[in-house]
Design a protein around this motif. Structure first.
Motif, short mmCIF file in Angstrom:
data_model
loop_
_atom_site.label_atom_id
_atom_site.label_comp_id
_atom_site.label_asym_id
_atom_site.label_seq_id
_atom_site.Cartn_x
_atom_site.Cartn_y
_atom_site.Cartn_z
N GLU A 47 0.81 -1.22 0.00
CA GLU A 47 0.00 0.00 0.00
C GLU A 47 0.84 1.27 0.00
OE1 GLU A 47 -4.27 -1.24 2.01
OE2 GLU A 47 -2.90 0.03 3.15
N ILE A 48 2.13 1.16 0.30
CA ILE A 48 2.97 2.35 0.47
C ILE A 48 4.14 2.39 -0.50
CG2 ILE A 48 4.39 3.64 2.11
CD1 ILE A 48 2.71 2.51 4.37
N ARG A 105 -0.28 9.16 1.21
CA ARG A 105 -1.36 8.24 1.58
C ARG A 105 -2.26 8.84 2.65
NH1 ARG A 105 -1.72 2.27 4.33
NH2 ARG A 105 -0.51 3.23 6.00
N SER A 110 -1.09 6.22 -5.08
CA SER A 110 -1.62 5.83 -3.78
C SER A 110 -3.07 5.38 -3.91
CB SER A 110 -1.51 7.00 -2.81
OG SER A 110 -1.86 6.61 -1.50
N GLN A 156 -3.60 1.73 -4.88
CA GLN A 156 -3.39 0.76 -3.82
C GLN A 156 -4.51 0.80 -2.78
OE1 GLN A 156 -0.98 -1.39 -4.37
NE2 GLN A 156 -0.55 -0.15 -6.19
N MET A 157 -4.93 2.00 -2.39
CA MET A 157 -5.88 2.13 -1.30
C MET A 157 -7.31 1.82 -1.71
SD MET A 157 -3.87 2.66 1.12
CE MET A 157 -5.15 2.76 2.37
#
Length: 889
Positions: free
Chosen positions: A251-252, A285, A334, A337-338
């Motif tokens: 996620e990062i 994020r 970001s 992913q999120m």
């Protein structure tokens, strides 16, 4: 295993075991003592403390959290982060220790093929509160853990409470041994070897008063025992993904990869760069999630935190060498992913990105303006022989231009200076204390509220101002500097509490009423009205005549014209809000307002400026509502009833369970509001929009006059039109074309003037090239052009002179001019000069330093500038001197 899959498995596991899946609460916390939710149990606190009855006996959630205390530490270590997610399962008087341990151990060790996480049991440990023999026995029986893998810890580490009297209880944690490369054997507190990733809180006791994490008394047991657990999602992610820390999880890390690609620098090579990469990844994020939950950048509270996160990310990209706008490149990464865990981000990304990109644009402009101030401060510091930038200057850069202190420290270091950070912190502390004092003075009149509370205990102040403007009442008490007083004499300013009052106390954006309070031989002028404590209305008054004492019978009367205009403004605010939503859509929601007699301003959520046509349409819709003479009414109901009825509860306001709903024209405008209003919309009178502007990223402000103030404003506009018509000898309807024609003629004239000036400057090229100065074999031309020559023309002149110089001799051309009070310099070298190892960039920096600025460029042509015109001649002489040093040295 992807983070989204770890999250999904957790919720699925507990849902299959009778837990209600509860969505995450928004990041902004309803707790007035917190900006954001910081724990998985946040939304369940009312159930744990007995304020509300839970609608379920078991629950599970993945709570979004933001921790703000460690922002400055983010990136310096791999432990600190801002946004994180806490998986939790909760029991409200249902199961207790045995089931909590059983569920946790089963999910953690269950094979991945069977829906678990598949951790190797041989490297797992349990920590317990040292007196909790029951938990120790359960870990042995359920998990089969031997004594040497069960760690007894004290109250500081393994006992939980909310920090105040109330529920508390022992904790038990699951830890994983990551191996000797992460720390010493059996060292539970230092290093990262024994990493805790799941905390089980056994909420079984009641605690008493006491500070800190230990030492407070345990008063007894709760009648119903509860379970609150927290599994750190990011920690489990990096453990299951085989990476060393949270910054490298799925996620990062893609944001770090993108930042590396943009900057051309590699992650994992230098610690300084690694810190910047981690700051970028974490803050991008965090900003994505905060904006997604409705937070917008600002100068206060949560908005300030968001602004700081965005600006630190932008600054870190610049320090990595990437000067272009970066959020447009990083935020979508970001999102990709999120959105796997939070799909609602995708449809809202248009709004989210607009807010973020607008903040970056604003900060880039801020950097430009602030850098000039910084350059002057550096020059002054160096000229005085100092080695440290004053804390006051660093504070000015922060307070006025939004420079984070670490940005100032970084820039100062590049100039060979330190920063008085201690002085900066002192000024920041003083500012915060002033702000708190101002707020207390405004709302409470004095920091100590005991006097107000003493008067409040005698009863609630009855407000009669909805029905009447004059009320016979009695003085319940008076205060001086917040303390109960027995009397006040003419000339004194004191605070007065009446049994009942028609005076409206400032709230909901409406300022307080003005008027008089009179009695036999006593006359008081009302200056302000506030509610320092709930239920108590306090009048700040100036004693004009007589002696004021408690128990005095008085007649309180609001200034009639003041109240009429105030009602027009407040109802006008509701009308404009409804018109905004009708024209722009339901997302144009009010986020703040201020109204006083004849004037209103309204802040609303919107990401772009309104064009003139849109502003006119909003004004027309508002005035149509005024003309329709819509009925205005107020009703009382419960908060849930008001929401079901469609009444708007506005951002930033707090409401009691019983609320007042003001309605204009039925459902056209329904808002929760305690203010004073007209009876029919026609009583608002004329309404004219006077301005629309930005007050922060994602927030716009519209201003208007109503009633007589609107007519006065239109009268001034009409007088201005008449004056322009007379001066330009044109009818009013011809003015736009006439002004446009004058502007175009002026533009053409200025362009021609610029062309002539440039030609005059370039005419000097031949003479300059024919008369260079010999500096140890280098043909040097140092020329100060007339004031007003811009950088482009200076560059043309330097290149023209260079082109006329002999190619077989080294030549350096330095030309300088002062334009709008700011000096600029261009230096050009021919190929032969560069063969002599001279560089234009080096020489222009020497010149720019004398001008109080900086410069740079390529080896053949470089350009610089500054803020000190007095150094112009010295700059040219210094270039000549430097050439001599370089050639002979």
């Amino acid at each position: 295993m992807e983070t989204s899959e770890i999250r999904r498995r957790f919720l699925q596991y507990f849902e299959d075991r009778g837990h209600t899946v509860v969505p995450s609460a928004p990041l902004p916390s309803p707790d007035p003592n917190l900006l954001f939710n910081v724990a998985g149990m946040a939304q369940f606190v009312p159930y744990f403390v007995g304020q509300q009855t839970p609608p379920y006996s078991r629950a599970t959630s993945v709570q979004k959290c933001v921790r703000t205390l460690d922002i400055d530490e983010v990136g310096k270590t791999t432990r600190h982060g801002t946004f994180f997610q806490m998986n939790g399962n909760f029991s409200f008087g249902d199961y207790f220790k045995e089931k909590a341990i059983e569920y946790a151990w089963d999910l953690v060790t269950r094979p991945q093929s069977d829906g678990g996480y598949g951790f190797d049991e041989s490297v797992l440990y349990a920590s317990v509160y040292y007196e909790d023999d029951e938990a120790i026995a359960l870990w042995k029986r359920i998990a089969g853990l031997p004594d040497d893998r069960i760690v007894r810890l004290g109250m500081k580490d393994n006992f939980w409470s909310m920090g105040i009297p109330g529920p508390c209880g022992p904790c038990s944690e699951i830890l994983i041994d990551r191996g000797p490369e992460f720390g010493a054997d059996r060292d539970w507190e230092a290093g990262d070897r024994y990493l805790e990733f799941w905390n089980l809180v056994f909420m079984q006791n009641i605690r008493g008063e006491g500070g800190g994490k230990e030492g407070y008394p345990i008063l007894g047991e709760l009648p119903k025992k509860n379970i609150d657990t927290g599994l750190g999602l990011e920690r489990v992610s990096y453990l299951l993904q085989g990476v060393d820390n949270m910054y490298e999880i799925d996620e990062i890390y893609p944001v770090i990869e993108k930042a590396s690609e943009l900057s051309g620098r590699k992650y994992g090579v230098e610690h300084v760069d690694d810190v910047r990469f981690r700051v970028v990844a974490d803050h991008v994020r965090s900003a994505l999630m905060l904006i997604g939950d409705g937070v917008t950048p600002g100068n206060e509270q949560g908005g300030y935190v968001l602004r700081r996160l965005l600006r630190r990310a932008i600054r870190s990209m610049r320090l990595l060498g990437y000067e272009d706008p970066s959020l447009v490149e990083l935020l979508p990464v970001s999102l990709e992913q999120m959105k796997k865990s939070y799909p609602e981000l995708q449809p809202d990304f248009g709004r989210i990105s607009q807010v973020a990109y607008a903040e970056e644009d604003a900060f880039r402009r801020t950097l430009t303006a602030g850098t000039s101030i910084f350059d002057v401060a550096v020059k002054e510091t160096k000229s005085e022989g100092g080695a440290q930038l004053a804390g006051a200057k660093a504070f000015q850069l922060h307070d006025t231009y939004g420079f984070p202190i670490d940005l100032t420290v970084e820039m100062a270091a590049e100039q060979g200076l330190q920063v008085d950070t201690e002085g900066f912190r002192t000024l920041m502390k003083e500012q915060r204390e002033r702000a708190k004092a101002d707020a207390r003075a405004k709302k409470a009149g004095h920091a100590d509220t005991s006097g107000y509370r003493e008067l409040r205990e005698k009863g609630v102040t009855e407000f009669t101002g909805y029905q009447e403007l004059a009320t016979d009442s009695q003085v319940r008490g008076l205060l001086k500097e917040g303390a109960i007083a027995s009397a006040a004499e003419p000339g004194e300013t004191v605070e007065v509490v009446l049994e009942k009052t028609p005076f409206y106390a400032e709230s909901g954006g409406q300022i307080a009423d003005e008027g008089l309070i009179v009695a036999d031989g006593v006359k008081l002028k009302v200056l302000d009205v506030q509610k320092p404590v709930k239920g108590l209305i306090v009048h700040r008054v100036e004693v004009l005549e007589g002696v004021l004492q408690p128990g005095l019978d008085v007649h309180a009367e609001v200034d009639h014209e003041w109240r009429v205009s105030a009602c027009q403004a407040h109802s006008g605010t509701h009308v404009v809000h409804a018109a905004l939503r009708q024209v722009l859509g339901p997302n144009a929601l009010q986020s703040g307002s201020y109204n006083k007699p004849g004037y209103l301003r309204l802040d609303f959520a919107w990401t772009s400026a309104l064009d003139q046509a849109t502003r006119s349409e909003i004004e027309e819709v508002a005035n149509l509502a005024v003309r329709q003479d819509l009925p205005v009414s107020a009703q009382y109901m419960t908060l849930p009833e008001a929401r079901e009825w469609g009444a708007l509860a506005l951002f930033g306001e707090t409401y009691d369970e019983q609320v007042r709903v003001v309605e204009i024209g039925g459902p056209w405008s329904r808002e929760l509001c305690g203010g004073t209003h007209v009876k029919h919309s026609s009583q608002v009178g004329a309404l004219t929009v006077t301005g629309e502007s930005s007050v922060g990223a994602g927030v716009r402000r519209i201003e208007a006059f109503v009633g007589m103030e609107a007519l006065h404003y239109l009268g001034r506009e009409r007088a201005l039109v008449r004056l322009l018509s007379e001066n330009l000898k044109a009818r009013p309807e011809e003015l736009p074309a006439k002004v446009a024609d004058l502007a175009e003629r002026l533009r053409v004239a200025e362009k021609e003037l610029e062309r002539v000036r440039a030609a005059q400057v370039l005419e000097a090229a031949a003479a300059l090239a024919a008369n260079p100065k010999d500096v140890f074999g280098v043909q040097y031309v140092g020329h100060r052009a007339p004031d007003g020559v811009n950088g482009g023309d200076l560059r043309k002149l330097a290149l023209d002179v260079r082109g006329r110089m002999p190619a077989d001799k080294p030549a350096v051309i330095a030309v300088l001019s002062v334009n709008d009070g700011k000096p600029g310099v261009v230096i050009a070298l021919n190929d032969t000069a560069r063969e002599w190892r001279l560089k234009a960039g080096d020489l222009v920096r020497v010149a720019a330093e004398k001008l109080g600025g900086r410069g740079g460029g390529k080896d053949d042509v470089a350009q610089g500038g500054g803020t000190d015109p007095a150094g112009a001649d010295d700059a040219l002489a210094t270039v000549e001197h430097t050439i001599g040093q370089l050639v002979t040295g």
